[in-house]
Scaffold this active site. Structure first.
Site, short mmCIF file in Angstrom:
data_model
loop_
_atom_site.label_atom_id
_atom_site.label_comp_id
_atom_site.label_asym_id
_atom_site.label_seq_id
_atom_site.Cartn_x
_atom_site.Cartn_y
_atom_site.Cartn_z
N SER A 47 -4.53 -7.75 -9.35
CA SER A 47 -3.17 -7.47 -8.88
C SER A 47 -2.16 -8.15 -9.80
O SER A 47 -2.47 -9.13 -10.48
CB SER A 47 -3.01 -7.99 -7.45
OG SER A 47 -1.66 -8.00 -7.05
N TYR A 104 -2.95 -14.47 -0.66
CA TYR A 104 -3.37 -13.26 -1.36
C TYR A 104 -3.27 -13.46 -2.87
O TYR A 104 -4.20 -13.12 -3.62
CB TYR A 104 -2.49 -12.09 -0.93
CG TYR A 104 -2.80 -10.78 -1.64
CD1 TYR A 104 -3.87 -10.00 -1.25
CD2 TYR A 104 -2.01 -10.34 -2.71
CE1 TYR A 104 -4.16 -8.81 -1.90
CE2 TYR A 104 -2.29 -9.15 -3.36
CZ TYR A 104 -3.37 -8.39 -2.95
OH TYR A 104 -3.66 -7.22 -3.60
#
Length: 329
Positions: A170, A183
């Site tokens: 990501s 996250y």
């Protein structure tokens, strides 16, 4: 020996000798997180466009995404789309997927596993102080440790068959974002692990790729339970936290309400993204990292790289464009 390492490094640096492998139904790809979003779309793409044999690992075999994938099998080709259950938090589930994969390859002697695509992940929005220990641990366990466990289980088989590993990370792994601390931590760790694994496995003829596809929050179910997660956070607040945060908390999660609720699986129509994925999958010498992003992301990423930390912090808030505590005062 050192000379050969240097030559290999130079080839990769300058892209010498890059060429595409031809794939067909004899090439098996295993993709995790295929219930919706990117995983579902990659499974469809590999099955339809690349004509590969696809193992689509879903968290829920009764999900709409799993059922749609199941319907892709035809009477002519009943064995090119396999839908298996996978829970990255359960060791038995990972072991069962390994057993099923071994059986598939033994049943079809001409099959060869080409790639493991670690795509499955979970996300929870909220300031770190708000998130419960269970929410924090779920993101680390699924996104990082679960991915590591599955890869370790399948690694001997991948090594023997010359398969590659594509880890979907990501932009949060490149630049941590507020309200996504656990996250971002899981994705940054996943990126570092990917880099180390790539170096370890090169002598065995294996490729390990870091694939950053951009944001798919609105096109997947990764944040489908955001409102339930917000309720869990609220219920675990102390009286002091209620008094201090309640106004900001309500405004923040009101803004994110659009993310909640399960969405129908979307088949991405982004040809550039699919082209990059195909190169990561089929190029004899893939790049170590593929980044797919709009111009806005690219500009911000460059600014993050060149600016001092205080300015990066300000730019990050602008990039996220979400309610802040200061705005709620």
């Amino acid at each position: 020996m050192r000379g050969s390492h240097l030559l290999r490094a130079l080839k990769r640096t300058f892209g010498w000798g890059r060429r595409q492998l031809q794939v067909d139904k004899h090439n098996v790809i295993l993709i995790t997180g295929c219930d919706s979003g990117l995983g579902h779309s990659l499974a469809v793409y590999c099955h339809n466009a690349l004509q590969m044999t696809v193992v689509s690992c879903c968290h829920n075999l009764q999900s709409e995404g799993a059922q749609l994938l199941r319907q892709m099998n035809s009477s002519k080709e009943p064995h090119r789309m396999h839908i298996w259950a996978l829970d990255l938090l359960q060791a038995e589930s990972i072991e069962l997927v390994h057993e099923q994969l071994v059986k598939l390859l033994e049943t079809h002697k001409d099959y060869q596993i080409m790639a493991l695509v670690n795509n499955a992940g979970v996300m929870c929005f909220g300031d770190f102080e708000w998130q419960t220990p269970e929410q924090i641990e779920l993101q680390i366990n699924c996104n990082l440790l679960g991915t590591m466990r599955l890869t370790r289980q399948l690694l001997p088989l991948l090594r023997r068959q010359g398969g590659r590993i594509i880890n979907v990370t990501s932009h949060c792994g490149l630049q941590a974002l507020p309200s996504l601390a656990p996250y971002a931590a899981s994705k940054a760790a996943l990126r570092s692990w990917t880099d180390a694994l790539r170096i370890e496995l090169q002598p065995h003829g294996m490729e390990v790729v870091n694939f950053i596809p951009g944001s798919f929050v609105m096109a997947s179910n990764i944040a489908a339970r955001q409102q339930q997660q917000a309720q869990q956070m609220r219920e675990n607040f102390t009286r002091e936290q209620h008094d201090y945060y309640d106004g900001y908390f309500e405004r923040f999660h009101g803004y994110l309400r659009i993310l909640s609720g399960f969405k129908a699986p979307n088949q991405l129509r982004d040809e550039e993204l699919l082209s990059k994925f195909k190169d990561a999958l089929t190029n004899v010498q893939p790049w170590t990292i593929y980044i797919h992003e709009p111009w806005r992301y690219r500009i911000y990423r460059y600014l993050f790289w060149i600016c001092p930390a205080p300015l990066v912090d300000w730019l990050t808030i602008r990039f996220c464009a979400m309610p802040t505590f200061e705005d709620s005062k």
